[in-house]
Design a protein around this motif. Structure first.
Motif, mmCIF file in Angstrom:
data_model
loop_
_atom_site.group_PDB
_atom_site.id
_atom_site.type_symbol
_atom_site.label_atom_id
_atom_site.label_comp_id
_atom_site.label_asym_id
_atom_site.label_seq_id
_atom_site.Cartn_x
_atom_site.Cartn_y
_atom_site.Cartn_z
ATOM 1 N N GLN A 42 12.489 -12.327 18.423
ATOM 2 C CA GLN A 42 11.556 -13.301 19.009
ATOM 3 C C GLN A 42 11.899 -13.631 20.463
ATOM 4 O O GLN A 42 11.030 -13.612 21.336
ATOM 5 N N ASP A 43 13.195 -13.913 20.720
ATOM 6 C CA ASP A 43 13.582 -14.306 22.085
ATOM 7 C C ASP A 43 13.331 -13.187 23.074
ATOM 8 O O ASP A 43 12.793 -13.400 24.166
ATOM 9 N N MET A 44 13.740 -11.970 22.687
ATOM 10 C CA MET A 44 13.551 -10.820 23.578
ATOM 11 C C MET A 44 12.053 -10.595 23.814
ATOM 12 O O MET A 44 11.636 -10.311 24.934
ATOM 13 N N SER A 45 11.259 -10.717 22.757
ATOM 14 C CA SER A 45 9.810 -10.502 22.887
ATOM 15 C C SER A 45 9.201 -11.507 23.847
ATOM 16 O O SER A 45 8.317 -11.162 24.639
ATOM 17 N N ASP A 51 7.804 -11.305 31.425
ATOM 18 C CA ASP A 51 7.940 -10.309 32.499
ATOM 19 C C ASP A 51 6.663 -9.503 32.661
ATOM 20 O O ASP A 51 6.239 -9.194 33.784
ATOM 21 N N THR A 52 6.073 -9.134 31.520
ATOM 22 C CA THR A 52 4.851 -8.324 31.546
ATOM 23 C C THR A 52 3.743 -9.048 32.285
ATOM 24 O O THR A 52 3.104 -8.471 33.181
ATOM 25 N N PHE A 53 3.511 -10.302 31.924
ATOM 26 C CA PHE A 53 2.389 -11.013 32.554
ATOM 27 C C PHE A 53 2.665 -11.361 34.009
ATOM 28 O O PHE A 53 1.726 -11.429 34.812
ATOM 29 N N ILE A 54 3.920 -11.518 34.363
ATOM 30 C CA ILE A 54 4.230 -11.754 35.772
ATOM 31 C C ILE A 54 3.973 -10.477 36.568
ATOM 32 O O ILE A 54 3.423 -10.523 37.680
ATOM 33 N N LYS A 55 4.329 -9.325 35.995
ATOM 34 C CA LYS A 55 4.023 -8.057 36.668
ATOM 35 C C LYS A 55 2.513 -7.883 36.795
ATOM 36 O O LYS A 55 2.024 -7.411 37.826
ATOM 37 N N VAL A 56 1.784 -8.235 35.749
ATOM 38 C CA VAL A 56 0.318 -8.128 35.791
ATOM 39 C C VAL A 56 -0.224 -9.010 36.923
ATOM 40 O O VAL A 56 -1.028 -8.563 37.743
ATOM 41 N N TRP A 57 0.254 -10.230 36.989
ATOM 42 C CA TRP A 57 -0.210 -11.173 38.020
ATOM 43 C C TRP A 57 0.093 -10.646 39.421
ATOM 44 O O TRP A 57 -0.735 -10.709 40.328
ATOM 45 N N LYS A 58 1.302 -10.091 39.597
ATOM 46 C CA LYS A 58 1.708 -9.604 40.931
ATOM 47 C C LYS A 58 0.928 -8.364 41.335
ATOM 48 O O LYS A 58 0.738 -8.117 42.524
ATOM 49 N N ASN A 79 5.919 -0.145 29.224
ATOM 50 C CA ASN A 79 6.988 0.222 30.160
ATOM 51 C C ASN A 79 8.040 -0.887 30.267
ATOM 52 O O ASN A 79 9.242 -0.609 30.320
ATOM 53 N N THR A 80 7.588 -2.121 30.291
ATOM 54 C CA THR A 80 8.518 -3.259 30.396
ATOM 55 C C THR A 80 9.400 -3.341 29.154
ATOM 56 O O THR A 80 10.605 -3.570 29.252
ATOM 57 N N THR A 81 8.793 -3.115 27.992
ATOM 58 C CA THR A 81 9.558 -3.163 26.740
ATOM 59 C C THR A 81 10.615 -2.059 26.715
ATOM 60 O O THR A 81 11.782 -2.314 26.373
ATOM 61 N N LEU A 82 10.218 -0.860 27.086
ATOM 62 C CA LEU A 82 11.193 0.251 27.083
ATOM 63 C C LEU A 82 12.329 -0.013 28.063
ATOM 64 O O LEU A 82 13.489 0.274 27.776
ATOM 65 N N ASP A 83 11.992 -0.559 29.233
ATOM 66 C CA ASP A 83 13.037 -0.868 30.226
ATOM 67 C C ASP A 83 14.031 -1.869 29.661
ATOM 68 O O ASP A 83 15.247 -1.728 29.836
ATOM 69 N N TRP A 84 13.495 -2.889 28.998
ATOM 70 C CA TRP A 84 14.360 -3.904 28.388
ATOM 71 C C TRP A 84 15.254 -3.297 27.312
ATOM 72 O O TRP A 84 16.457 -3.586 27.254
ATOM 73 N N LEU A 85 14.632 -2.493 26.466
ATOM 74 C CA LEU A 85 15.393 -1.901 25.359
ATOM 75 C C LEU A 85 16.487 -0.961 25.889
ATOM 76 O O LEU A 85 17.587 -0.915 25.353
ATOM 77 N N LYS A 86 16.164 -0.248 26.968
ATOM 78 C CA LYS A 86 17.172 0.652 27.542
ATOM 79 C C LYS A 86 18.321 -0.156 28.136
ATOM 80 O O LYS A 86 19.487 0.174 27.985
ATOM 81 N N LYS A 87 17.956 -1.259 28.823
ATOM 82 C CA LYS A 87 18.987 -2.099 29.452
ATOM 83 C C LYS A 87 19.907 -2.696 28.411
ATOM 84 O O LYS A 87 21.123 -2.770 28.598
ATOM 85 N N LYS A 88 19.306 -3.144 27.303
ATOM 86 C CA LYS A 88 20.106 -3.767 26.246
ATOM 87 C C LYS A 88 20.693 -2.715 25.322
ATOM 88 O O LYS A 88 21.353 -3.047 24.348
ATOM 89 N N LYS A 89 20.401 -1.441 25.620
ATOM 90 C CA LYS A 89 20.833 -0.319 24.781
ATOM 91 C C LYS A 89 20.417 -0.579 23.333
ATOM 92 O O LYS A 89 21.171 -0.352 22.392
ATOM 93 N N ALA A 90 19.183 -1.111 23.197
ATOM 94 C CA ALA A 90 18.747 -1.551 21.872
ATOM 95 C C ALA A 90 17.812 -0.571 21.208
ATOM 96 O O ALA A 90 17.213 -0.871 20.207
ATOM 97 N N TYR B 22 2.957 -19.731 26.581
ATOM 98 C CA TYR B 22 1.821 -19.757 27.519
ATOM 99 C C TYR B 22 2.168 -20.608 28.740
ATOM 100 O O TYR B 22 2.040 -20.161 29.891
ATOM 101 N N SER B 23 2.636 -21.841 28.493
ATOM 102 C CA SER B 23 2.937 -22.742 29.615
ATOM 103 C C SER B 23 4.163 -22.264 30.388
ATOM 104 O O SER B 23 4.239 -22.437 31.602
ATOM 105 N N ASN B 24 5.113 -21.618 29.708
ATOM 106 C CA ASN B 24 6.293 -21.082 30.400
ATOM 107 C C ASN B 24 5.904 -20.009 31.406
ATOM 108 O O ASN B 24 6.444 -19.959 32.519
ATOM 109 N N ILE B 25 4.978 -19.147 30.993
ATOM 110 C CA ILE B 25 4.541 -18.071 31.895
ATOM 111 C C ILE B 25 3.864 -18.667 33.121
ATOM 112 O O ILE B 25 4.135 -18.268 34.261
ATOM 113 N N LEU B 26 2.972 -19.624 32.896
ATOM 114 C CA LEU B 26 2.256 -20.245 34.028
ATOM 115 C C LEU B 26 3.224 -20.993 34.940
ATOM 116 O O LEU B 26 3.081 -20.963 36.170
#
Lengths: 191, 134
Positions: A42-45, A51-58, A79-90, B22-26
């Protein structure tokens, strides 16, 4: 009437801050569910979804409106998920793969048998299904999740994971065969 | 076979994110926007300050050049003796063009536009940098 993805993107690029909120509301749950299916954490997700939505926004100004926004978004999530999994070697290799990465079950089983009927009927089997899906190798899990739960076509999935269409079709078949093997083995009466 | 699997796989419960995601992302996006606005504000401030100094110098130079040239004398002829100005209009115009410090005026105007543009951008970015979004 709900705005289309293209309309929301255009409004965001025109300076409407609320348009991105609309994109986030529409896609946060499915993207999170997709990521969670791959990570089972859950935490990783949550971090990956953020990260995904911030990349989308940018990168919204780089999105080409000729292509499906949904596909573009899922590509970033993948791509973001795979990068994370590779970094965590998960990235855990499935116990169903041999040292060359080949799945010996999928080459030996016939693929034209239906699943046992009782699997459809019992509510508690949802947990069984989830556990069985989690045991699949990452790529099979991803293809089955994107196709059946996120309702994406094979063409869209091929674009997201950057593999040829025929490879996706073939991996999809192998994923189903392996899933059937796991389900029937788990559901088989124990001696 | 596929219909069989489609039914099963669609039945797998979907995991929902926590409501706070949702609010964390914003909030994170807002933080990035504030940071970018502050960086831009710092850059604009530097540009405006240097432009203002340059503008000051170029304006002073322009005034000095104008007062040392005969431009104002020729120009005052137009207002003091309109008849003569009309009679020798062509020569007067040539004299005005010859004595006007064109280069200095161009530099001052350019500097003025850059300064104005920089000030407008500073005001816009200072709002984003120091006030929360609605």
């Amino acid at each position: 009437m709900d705005k289309t993805d293209q309309q929301l993107v255009t409004e965001h690029l025109d300076g409407d801050e609320k348009a991105f909120h609309g994109i986030l509301k529409r896609y946060l749950k499915p993207i999170y569910a997709f990521i969670y299916r791959l990570t089972d954490n859950q935490d990783m997700s949550e971090d990956i979804a953020q990260d995904t939505f911030i990349k989308v926004w940018k990168n919204l100004d780089k999105y080409d409106t000729k292509y499906s926004f949904k596909t573009w978004l899922y590509t970033i999530a993948h791509n973001t998920t795979l990068d994370w999994l590779k970094k965590k070697k998960a990235i855990v290799f499935s116990s169903f793969e041999d040292s060359e990465g080949e799945n010996y079950f999928t080459t030996s089983l016939a693929d034209n048998t239906l699943l046992p009927d009782e699997l459809f009927l019992q509510e508690e089997n949802k947990k069984l299904l989830t556990e069985s899906l989690d045991k699949l190798p990452l790529l099979y899990k991803e293809i089955l999740t994107l196709h059946y739960q996120q309702e994406l076509s094979f063409i869209e999935i091929a674009h997201i994971v950057n593999k040829p269409l025929e490879t996706i079709r073939s991996q999809h078949r192998r994923g189903l065969i392996l899933l059937r093997k796991i389900l029937t083995d788990t559901n088989a009466p124990k001696n | 076979m596929e219909k069989n699997y489609a039914q099963i796989l669609k039945g797998i419960p979907s995991v929902e994110p926590r409501a706070v995601l949702y609010s964390n992302i914003l909030a994170k996006i807002e933080k990035i926007q504030v940071l970018m606005a502050r960086l831009r504000l710092a850059l604009w401030s530097t540009l405006v300050l240097s432009t203002a100094i340059g503008f000051g110098y170029s304006y002073t130079y322009l005034v000095r050049e104008l007062s040392s040239s005969d431009f104002f004398q020729y120009l005052s002829l137009v207002f003091s003796d309109g008849g003569i100005a009309m009679l020798y209009g062509k020569e007067l115009l040539l004299s005005l063009v010859e004595t006007i410090p064109l280069f200095s005026i161009t530099v001052v105007l350019f500097g003025g536009f850059v300064l104005l543009g920089g000030l407008v951008s500073m005001v816009r970015d200072s709002r984003k940098a120091f006030y929360k979004f609605a």
